[in-house]
Design an enzyme around this catalytic site. Structure first.
Site, mmCIF file in Angstrom:
data_model
loop_
_atom_site.group_PDB
_atom_site.id
_atom_site.type_symbol
_atom_site.label_atom_id
_atom_site.label_comp_id
_atom_site.label_asym_id
_atom_site.label_seq_id
_atom_site.Cartn_x
_atom_site.Cartn_y
_atom_site.Cartn_z
ATOM 1 C CG ASP A 164 -24.522 -10.859 13.622
ATOM 2 O OD1 ASP A 164 -24.421 -10.221 12.552
ATOM 3 O OD2 ASP A 164 -24.521 -11.902 13.739
ATOM 4 C CD GLU A 394 -17.918 -17.081 12.896
ATOM 5 O OE1 GLU A 394 -17.730 -17.983 13.830
ATOM 6 O OE2 GLU A 394 -19.046 -16.510 12.761
HETATM 7 C C1 9WN Z 1 -26.666 -14.560 13.426
HETATM 8 C C2 9WN Z 1 -22.895 -17.094 9.434
HETATM 9 C C3 9WN Z 1 -23.394 -15.582 10.135
HETATM 10 C C4 9WN Z 1 -22.989 -14.701 9.227
HETATM 11 C C5 9WN Z 1 -22.823 -13.161 10.120
HETATM 12 C C6 9WN Z 1 -22.492 -13.429 11.527
HETATM 13 C C7 9WN Z 1 -22.743 -14.619 12.137
HETATM 14 C C8 9WN Z 1 -25.115 -15.479 13.246
HETATM 15 C C9 9WN Z 1 -24.830 -15.972 14.307
HETATM 16 O O1 9WN Z 1 -22.697 -15.830 11.241
HETATM 17 O O2 9WN Z 1 -24.444 -14.386 12.506
HETATM 18 O O3 9WN Z 1 -26.940 -14.117 11.999
HETATM 19 O O4 9WN Z 1 -25.385 -16.806 14.727
HETATM 20 O O5 9WN Z 1 -23.900 -15.399 15.224
HETATM 21 O O6 9WN Z 1 -22.475 -12.264 12.205
HETATM 22 O O7 9WN Z 1 -22.420 -12.272 9.358
HETATM 23 O O8 9WN Z 1 -23.683 -14.308 8.035
HETATM 24 O O9 9WN Z 1 -21.616 -17.076 8.962
#
Ligand code: 9WN
Length: 423
Positions: A164, A394
């Protein structure tokens, strides 16, 4: 297996259990209390080690959230999801269960092939039903996200890339007109330090894109052309390319020949697309801006996915391995999400430098497949060392190995069981 490894293995199983909501998993408690698309696909690889039926159900349920147009969404709001922002009221999608309106990297077909090859019994009609849904999803990608000029895949929101907050998206983000947003409360900062998350500037834009798309009633074909954010993403292109190869293999086993031939066509297009992302100036595959028609100027972890995607022309591989060795000398742990020599590199901030274990798995597997066994083993050893030092986080700081973001993370535990312990 040493005591510590045995102990870590036990913790990984415990995390998968903690984050199990019966038929789907959440990435971690608190920060992400909902089902995420590619997180679930990786989670299945972990559940496979304790309960094959549970692993299968994770994938099957994910495909049940498919939209009528074929898209499998990035978030599915099942169960208690109050703690996640932006929730269904922001996305404004009239489905049950509610979902987000974008997709995520399609790791699903690759995970499915892994299950088919490793489960003792799977009911053929159910496998075929899932295969057909995935096939429709891949068609959806080609109809709604193909960048016609390059043959690679566009994303309409940084969240669609799954990476992101990448520096690569800056150019696209700056184009986004800020809409009048109602005041909102970020829930992520209740769980993770602000210095490890995207800033307000990014969140305002993430929400502005959602508002724009919801006003267009999520007309996906239109969004692929007019979303205020459009960037061509090597990560999702490589993952879809590989997923198509795995899907084709499964379609052939089940005599779905027409579908398999269609996928061959997609593979050809995406191979061309991947090659078109070759940035001659920095001698690497990079993201591309389809509006300004120029490459971004940085190397991300996706730049190392050529072998995984099955495109490894000699000149590309040579240059990629040079970048690999150069970056290895800059960090203690591979693979940083962004080039540590780039001026925008940040070792602690979400997707601007830290290491993600599931990306390490993709790079490591790809390298092993083309016979780059030493470097593949470095990827695995670095991943092991990170978990030994900091547990199942994470993401991790590539310079000192400190664990960042959410803790007790599902895909980190799953990838540890599936790949770090068993290359
Ligand atoms: C928004 C859940 C997700 C991953 C993504 C990561 C993060 C979300 C956030 O977390 O994104 O989609 O709220 O930050 O970037 O790859 O799937 O782990």
């Amino acid at each position: 297996m040493s005591n510590t490894t045995e102990h870590l293995k036990k913790s990984a199983f415990e995390i998968l259990k903690q984050n199990d909501r019966g038929e789907y998993s959440v990435p971690t408690r608190g920060l992400y209390p909902v089902q995420f698309n590619w997180d679930s696909a990786f989670a299945a690889l972990g559940y496979l080690w304790s309960n094959q039926n549970r692993a299968w159900r994770e994938l099957e349920l994910l495909t049940e959230a498919q939209w009528p147009d074929g898209m499998i969404p990035h978030i599915i709001f099942r169960g208690e999801h109050e703690g996640y922002f932006p929730g269904p009221a922001v996305w404004r999608i009239p489905s049950t269960p509610p979902t987000s309106g974008i997709t995520q990297p399609p790791f699903l077909a690759t995970a499915l092939r892994h299950l088919v090859e490793n489960c003792d019994t799977l009911e053929t009609p159910r496998v075929v039903a899932v295969l057909k849904r995935i096939h429709r999803w891949h068609c959806w990608f080609m109809e709604n996200r193909l960048d016609d000029n390059s043959g690679a895949i566009r994303v309409v929101h940084p969240w669609e890339s799954g990476r992101d907050n990448l520096v690569d998206w800056n150019q696209g983000m700056l184009r986004i007109p800020l809409t009048d947003l109602e005041e909102y409360q970020r829930r992520d900062l209740e769980h993770v330090k602000a210095a490890q998350r995207p800033g307000k500037m990014e969140y305002d834009r993430y929400l502005s894109i959602i508002k724009f798309c919801a006003d267009l009633q999520w007309d996906q074909k239109a969004l692929g052309k007019v979303s205020p954010f459009l960037m061509v993403d090597p990560g999702i292109t490589a993952i879809l390319l590989r997923a198509n190869r795995d899907l084709k293999y499964l379609l052939e086993i089940h005599q779905l020949i027409k579908e398999s031939e269609q996928i061959s066509g997609f593979i050809g297009t995406l191979e061309k697309g991947w090659r078109n992302l070759w940035n001659p100036k920095i001698k690497a595959i990079t993201a591309y801006d389809p509006i300004e028609q120029k490459w971004v100027d940085g190397i991300s972890s996706a730049s190392f996915l050529g072998p995984y995607a099955g495109v490894h022309d000699a000149f590309m591989t040579t240059a990629t391995l040079e970048h690999f060795d150069r970056i290895r000398n800059q960090v203690k742990y591979l693979m940083p999400s962004y080039d540590p020599e780039h001026p925008s590199f940040e070792a602690d901030r979400y997707w601007r430098g830290p290491v993600w274990l599931m990306i390490n798995r993709l790079i490591g597997k790809g390298f092993a497949e083309i016979g780059e066994t030493e470097r593949a083993e470095i990827m695995r050893q670095d991943s092991l060392a990170l978990v030994q030092q900091s547990g199942f986080c994470e993401y991790y700081n590539p310079l000192n190995g400190v664990g960042l973001g959410g803790k007790s993370f599902t895909w980190t535990a799953a990838v540890f069981l599936d790949w770090v312990l068993a290359l």
